[in-house]
Design a protein around this motif. Structure first.
Motif, mmCIF file in Angstrom:
data_model
loop_
_atom_site.group_PDB
_atom_site.id
_atom_site.type_symbol
_atom_site.label_atom_id
_atom_site.label_comp_id
_atom_site.label_asym_id
_atom_site.label_seq_id
_atom_site.Cartn_x
_atom_site.Cartn_y
_atom_site.Cartn_z
ATOM 1 N N HIS A 97 8.785 10.256 -3.319
ATOM 2 C CA HIS A 97 9.423 10.206 -4.639
ATOM 3 C C HIS A 97 8.525 9.571 -5.709
ATOM 4 O O HIS A 97 8.918 9.450 -6.863
ATOM 5 C CB HIS A 97 10.743 9.428 -4.555
ATOM 6 N N GLY A 98 7.317 9.117 -5.306
ATOM 7 C CA GLY A 98 6.388 8.509 -6.267
ATOM 8 C C GLY A 98 6.901 7.189 -6.829
ATOM 9 O O GLY A 98 6.762 6.915 -8.024
ATOM 10 N N ILE A 99 7.489 6.345 -5.975
ATOM 11 C CA ILE A 99 8.076 5.077 -6.460
ATOM 12 C C ILE A 99 7.176 3.893 -6.075
ATOM 13 O O ILE A 99 6.870 3.698 -4.888
ATOM 14 C CB ILE A 99 9.479 4.822 -5.850
ATOM 15 N N PRO A 100 6.751 3.084 -7.045
ATOM 16 C CA PRO A 100 5.994 1.862 -6.742
ATOM 17 C C PRO A 100 6.779 0.963 -5.787
ATOM 18 O O PRO A 100 8.019 0.965 -5.789
ATOM 19 C CB PRO A 100 5.824 1.188 -8.106
ATOM 20 N N LEU A 101 6.038 0.175 -4.982
ATOM 21 C CA LEU A 101 6.678 -0.520 -3.863
ATOM 22 C C LEU A 101 6.176 -1.958 -3.741
ATOM 23 O O LEU A 101 4.978 -2.226 -3.858
ATOM 24 C CB LEU A 101 6.341 0.266 -2.578
ATOM 25 N N VAL A 102 7.111 -2.869 -3.475
ATOM 26 C CA VAL A 102 6.780 -4.258 -3.127
ATOM 27 C C VAL A 102 7.118 -4.433 -1.650
ATOM 28 O O VAL A 102 8.282 -4.281 -1.263
ATOM 29 C CB VAL A 102 7.610 -5.265 -3.963
ATOM 30 N N VAL A 103 6.124 -4.716 -0.831
ATOM 31 C CA VAL A 103 6.336 -4.875 0.614
ATOM 32 C C VAL A 103 6.255 -6.355 0.974
ATOM 33 O O VAL A 103 5.212 -6.999 0.811
ATOM 34 C CB VAL A 103 5.273 -4.112 1.436
ATOM 35 N N ALA A 104 7.380 -6.875 1.486
ATOM 36 C CA ALA A 104 7.417 -8.288 1.880
ATOM 37 C C ALA A 104 7.592 -8.461 3.385
ATOM 38 O O ALA A 104 7.450 -9.565 3.904
ATOM 39 C CB ALA A 104 8.563 -8.993 1.151
ATOM 40 N N GLU A 118 -3.761 3.316 2.763
ATOM 41 C CA GLU A 118 -3.818 4.739 2.420
ATOM 42 C C GLU A 118 -2.806 5.054 1.302
ATOM 43 O O GLU A 118 -3.134 5.720 0.326
ATOM 44 C CB GLU A 118 -3.489 5.548 3.697
ATOM 45 N N ALA A 119 -1.590 4.529 1.458
ATOM 46 C CA ALA A 119 -0.546 4.781 0.454
ATOM 47 C C ALA A 119 -0.950 4.201 -0.900
ATOM 48 O O ALA A 119 -0.612 4.748 -1.956
ATOM 49 C CB ALA A 119 0.783 4.185 0.921
ATOM 50 N N GLY A 120 -1.693 3.090 -0.852
ATOM 51 C CA GLY A 120 -2.153 2.443 -2.085
ATOM 52 C C GLY A 120 -3.130 3.295 -2.880
ATOM 53 O O GLY A 120 -3.426 2.997 -4.031
ATOM 54 N N LYS A 121 -3.633 4.377 -2.259
ATOM 55 C CA LYS A 121 -4.530 5.278 -3.011
ATOM 56 C C LYS A 121 -3.737 6.159 -3.965
ATOM 57 O O LYS A 121 -4.274 6.694 -4.923
ATOM 58 C CB LYS A 121 -5.329 6.144 -2.038
ATOM 59 N N SER A 122 -2.439 6.341 -3.675
ATOM 60 C CA SER A 122 -1.663 7.177 -4.599
ATOM 61 C C SER A 122 -0.472 6.470 -5.248
ATOM 62 O O SER A 122 0.146 7.019 -6.156
ATOM 63 C CB SER A 122 -1.186 8.462 -3.901
ATOM 64 N N ILE A 125 1.193 -0.593 -5.038
ATOM 65 C CA ILE A 125 1.935 -1.339 -4.009
ATOM 66 C C ILE A 125 1.508 -2.804 -4.068
ATOM 67 O O ILE A 125 0.312 -3.095 -4.116
ATOM 68 C CB ILE A 125 1.625 -0.792 -2.597
ATOM 69 N N VAL A 126 2.485 -3.703 -4.075
ATOM 70 C CA VAL A 126 2.183 -5.130 -3.861
ATOM 71 C C VAL A 126 2.609 -5.449 -2.440
ATOM 72 O O VAL A 126 3.745 -5.182 -2.056
ATOM 73 C CB VAL A 126 2.951 -6.052 -4.839
ATOM 74 N N TRP A 127 1.685 -6.003 -1.670
ATOM 75 C CA TRP A 127 1.987 -6.357 -0.271
ATOM 76 C C TRP A 127 1.543 -7.797 -0.044
ATOM 77 O O TRP A 127 0.378 -8.129 -0.261
ATOM 78 C CB TRP A 127 1.239 -5.405 0.667
ATOM 79 N N LYS A 266 1.473 -0.196 -13.499
ATOM 80 C CA LYS A 266 0.175 -0.428 -12.852
ATOM 81 C C LYS A 266 -0.326 0.868 -12.226
ATOM 82 O O LYS A 266 0.469 1.666 -11.712
ATOM 83 C CB LYS A 266 0.324 -1.476 -11.746
ATOM 84 N N PRO A 267 -1.650 1.083 -12.246
ATOM 85 C CA PRO A 267 -2.186 2.261 -11.563
ATOM 86 C C PRO A 267 -2.081 2.100 -10.054
ATOM 87 O O PRO A 267 -1.837 0.999 -9.554
ATOM 88 C CB PRO A 267 -3.667 2.277 -11.997
ATOM 89 N N ALA A 268 -2.292 3.196 -9.314
ATOM 90 C CA ALA A 268 -2.248 3.132 -7.852
ATOM 91 C C ALA A 268 -3.212 2.063 -7.363
ATOM 92 O O ALA A 268 -4.268 1.830 -7.951
ATOM 93 C CB ALA A 268 -2.630 4.491 -7.280
ATOM 94 N N GLY A 269 -2.838 1.399 -6.284
ATOM 95 C CA GLY A 269 -3.701 0.358 -5.714
ATOM 96 C C GLY A 269 -2.889 -0.501 -4.775
ATOM 97 O O GLY A 269 -1.661 -0.531 -4.860
ATOM 98 N N LEU A 270 -3.587 -1.170 -3.856
ATOM 99 C CA LEU A 270 -2.904 -2.106 -2.969
ATOM 100 C C LEU A 270 -3.167 -3.508 -3.514
ATOM 101 O O LEU A 270 -4.288 -4.017 -3.432
ATOM 102 C CB LEU A 270 -3.431 -1.959 -1.535
ATOM 103 N N TYR A 271 -2.142 -4.100 -4.097
ATOM 104 C CA TYR A 271 -2.257 -5.409 -4.749
ATOM 105 C C TYR A 271 -1.614 -6.475 -3.869
ATOM 106 O O TYR A 271 -0.928 -6.172 -2.894
ATOM 107 C CB TYR A 271 -1.551 -5.390 -6.101
ATOM 108 N N ASN A 272 -1.830 -7.755 -4.259
ATOM 109 C CA ASN A 272 -1.172 -8.850 -3.527
ATOM 110 C C ASN A 272 -0.588 -9.842 -4.540
ATOM 111 O O ASN A 272 -0.661 -9.628 -5.756
ATOM 112 C CB ASN A 272 -2.153 -9.522 -2.551
ATOM 113 N N MET A 273 -0.019 -10.937 -4.036
ATOM 114 C CA MET A 273 0.633 -11.884 -4.950
ATOM 115 C C MET A 273 -0.382 -12.664 -5.786
ATOM 116 O O MET A 273 -0.047 -13.159 -6.861
ATOM 117 C CB MET A 273 1.548 -12.853 -4.187
#
Ligand SMILES: NC(=O)C1=CN([C@@H]2O[C@H](COP(=O)(O)OP(=O)(O)OC[C@H]3O[C@@H](n4cnc5c(N)ncnc54)[C@H](O)[C@@H]3O)[C@@H](O)[C@H]2O)C=CC1
Ligand SMILES: O=C(O)C1=N[C@H](C(=O)O)C[C@H](O)C1
Length: 282
Positions: A97-104, A118-122, A125-127, A266-273
């Motif tokens: 669904h193209g929804i940004p995600l916060v993974v805790a 991999e998902a962070g390429k499209s 995501i904050v993990w 935010k653009p695609a990417g795997l971010y952190n806190m």
């Protein structure tokens, strides 16, 4: 101007999911901050409270959003506090669904960490294993103390003690592992990660980090990093009094992903806190 953030909560009936629902509904909004609207409260289809109002489940009164196993057709961001076995489905739904995600969620396998990368390429995501401001600050401080002490005369022994409630499913905590990762990087060279000790272990080596997981009562999370030298020691302790530090951190991450109210996500990417809190070292 995007003044409402449509929020889906994954694991909404859990200890953390309930606090995210409660704080998102109750948040005090600064004039230029977007409001949260809970558009989905998702949990396992067999959860005994399935179909009940998510606000009532969270103990805050009716919200007119029912606990459901179905993904919403539209959401601006998802906050996930669930179980490792539930995370893959959540990531797949966000990708679809193209929804940004916060993974805790913690206790992820290596394959799941790769899936997030991999998902962070499209997707943005904050993990992070801890959404708490105090914990993330303490991580930075622990790395600084390690850098300052790693070559001290006589050496320093670093051990990580964590305490959590009896219901916690994974050990050591994701936060303890992250502390260990950051400390090992500050120590440099090869580091052994030793989980508990028993029997004739021999003397402690100089290049190890020890981890000890205590499970007691209803403790919402506490970490103590012990820096033991010959003649003195430092103990860095960070403890939650309740779960709201994690829930409010996750909401801050969700708001950060969605961007300020001018609609710049935010653009695609795997971010952190560290990124969310402006403590990134890059
Ligand atoms: N990053 C952080 O700051 C924090 C992370 N955590 C982590 O968050 C996770 C959840 O913690 P708690 O809320 O204490 O656990 P919990 O067990 O109370 O809640 C987990 C929820 O996920 C639901 N669930 C299980 N399978 C599902 C599925 N297939 N689809 C949707 N929902 C499903 C469960 O029914 C339950 O309601 C744990 O991994 C914990 O370590 C917890 C606190 C802070
Ligand atoms: O399960 C918990 O409760 C917590 N889990 C996270 C972890 O594993 O680090 C964060 C926090 O300590 C609470």
């Amino acid at each position: 101007m995007n003044s409402t953030i449509k929020l889906a909560v994954h694991g909404a009936a859990g200890r953390m999911g309930q606090r995210v629902v409660a704080l998102a509904a109750a948040e005090d909004h600064a004039p230029r901050q977007s409001r949260f609207q809970i558009v989905a409260a998702i949990d396992h289809p067999d959860h005994p409270k399935m179909g009940q109002d998510a606000g009532l489940v969270a103990g805050i009164g009716e919200l007119n959003t029912t606990l459901s196993a179905t993904w919403p057709s539209e959401a601006d961001v998802v906050i996930d506090f669930s179980l490792p076995e539930a995370l893959d489905g959540c990531v797949d739904a966000c990708l679809k669904h193209g929804i940004p995600l916060v993974v805790a969620t913690t206790g992820l396998s290596d394959a799941q960490k790769e899936k997030l990368a991999e998902a962070g390429k499209s997707l943005p995501i904050v993990w992070a294993p801890s959404m708490s401001l105090a914990v993330n600050l303490s991580m930075r401080i622990a790395a600084q103390i390690t850098t300052a002490l790693k070559d001290v005369a006589g050496g320093v022994d670093i051990e990580i003690l964590e305490r959590h409630h009896r219901f916690k499913a994974d050990a050591p905590s994701g936060t303890a592992l992250k502390f260990g990762e950051l400390i090992a990087s500050a120590m440099g060279g090869e580091v052994d990660h030793i989980h508990g000790r028993e029997g004739h272990t021999g003397q402690r080596t100089r290049n190890e980090i020890g981890y000890h997981a205590i499970r007691v009562g209803d403790n919402p999370g506490e970490h103590t990093i012990v820096f033991g030298m010959l003649g003195e020691r430092i103990e860095l302790n960070v403890a939650a009094s309740n779960r709201d530090c994690y829930a409010s951190g996750a909401l801050a991450a969700a708001r950060w992903l969605c961007g300020p109210s001018d609609g710049t996500a935010k653009p695609a990417g795997l971010y952190n806190m560290f990124d969310v809190l402006g403590m990134s070292d890059e």
